[in-house]
Design a protein around this motif. Sequence first.
Motif, PDB file in Angstrom:
ATOM      1  N   ARG A  53       3.270  -1.714  -0.220  1.00 31.22           N
ATOM      2  CA  ARG A  53       3.519  -0.506  -0.434  1.00 31.22           C
ATOM      3  C   ARG A  53       4.655   0.674   0.393  1.00 31.22           C
ATOM      4  N   VAL A  54       5.116   1.576  -0.022  1.00 32.42           N
ATOM      5  CA  VAL A  54       5.988   2.026   1.044  1.00 32.42           C
ATOM      6  C   VAL A  54       5.760   3.320   0.788  1.00 32.42           C
ATOM      7  N   THR A  55       6.363   4.229   1.867  1.00 35.37           N
ATOM      8  CA  THR A  55       6.054   6.235   2.567  1.00 35.37           C
ATOM      9  C   THR A  55       7.258   6.497   2.543  1.00 35.37           C
ATOM     10  N   HIS A  56       8.194   7.354   2.590  1.00 35.93           N
ATOM     11  CA  HIS A  56       8.957   8.207   3.279  1.00 35.93           C
ATOM     12  C   HIS A  56       8.308   8.781   4.230  1.00 35.93           C
ATOM     13  N   VAL A  57       8.694   8.323   5.312  1.00 38.48           N
ATOM     14  CA  VAL A  57       8.155   9.131   7.199  1.00 38.48           C
ATOM     15  C   VAL A  57       8.842   9.922   7.977  1.00 38.48           C
TER      16      VAL A  57
END
Length: 283
Positions: A53-57
């Motif tokens: 799972r990927v999230t822009h941080v």
Amino acid sequence: MDKSTFLKVYFPNGSFHGIRYTSSTTVAELIRIVLKGRLSSCELFYRLSFALRVTHVGKEQEIANLRITSSSDKTNVTDKWLHPNMTMDKVQRLYGPIEDLKFELRLRYFPESIDALSHDKPTFGYFYEQLRIDYMRLKSEHVPVNDAIELGSLEIRKLFKDLNPTALDKKVNVDYLEKELGLKRFFPQSVIDSHKPKLLRKSIKACLKKYEGLAEEECVKRFCSLLKDAWNWQQEIYTCNLGAEWAVPISLVLGPSDGISYRTQNSTNLTKMASFEIVLSIA
């Protein structure tokens, strides 16, 4: 030859595994490398149950536990699941520079029975840690107080699995837990704040007495079962529309027991559209 680059894959507890990749490396290859490097050198039975799972941080700031994103940041990626066949080159084209992304290894796909999962010990342990952390961080306020005390007590019983009931009764008291481990490790803050120490101690000991003969694995199974009564952790729910000209707002529900189902607004009943067995491919 592709240039090798470095990224971190995070686990539910906040730790990470660093690996090298190239633009042609697939998500499935990343998962395989991490599993062999951190969970087991042998091939896991439920290895295909894991996903990234990927999230822009990259342009986010953590202020007073609130996530604030710059208005000039056009990248709005939060909890996006990556297809196992996707290459890192495609990930960057879709979601931006790798250094601005946080990759999380999650157990996403569950068998219908928790007993089946327990036969794969490394995966079972990873699943429990993920579930427990998700519960404490995201779902604790939705669980009844008595159940929350019971869930915390099961974790205490699991932690002190080698102590007999008499020794455990002497070992466990609010003062000891607060000083050595911290009550927040086991119980939501709302439970701690709403109980006097003496009353909380009494409730914990009553639960421990109830589960005094439970083995570590059975503690985990009971934890999962009890939590599922308040939060069905096997389901993924998405809001979308059903139909074209006359679109009907629905909740799309995915899960091992429910297959691909939906629920209309103001309804508690699920309508099953298909089982996963008939799915040919996922784009």
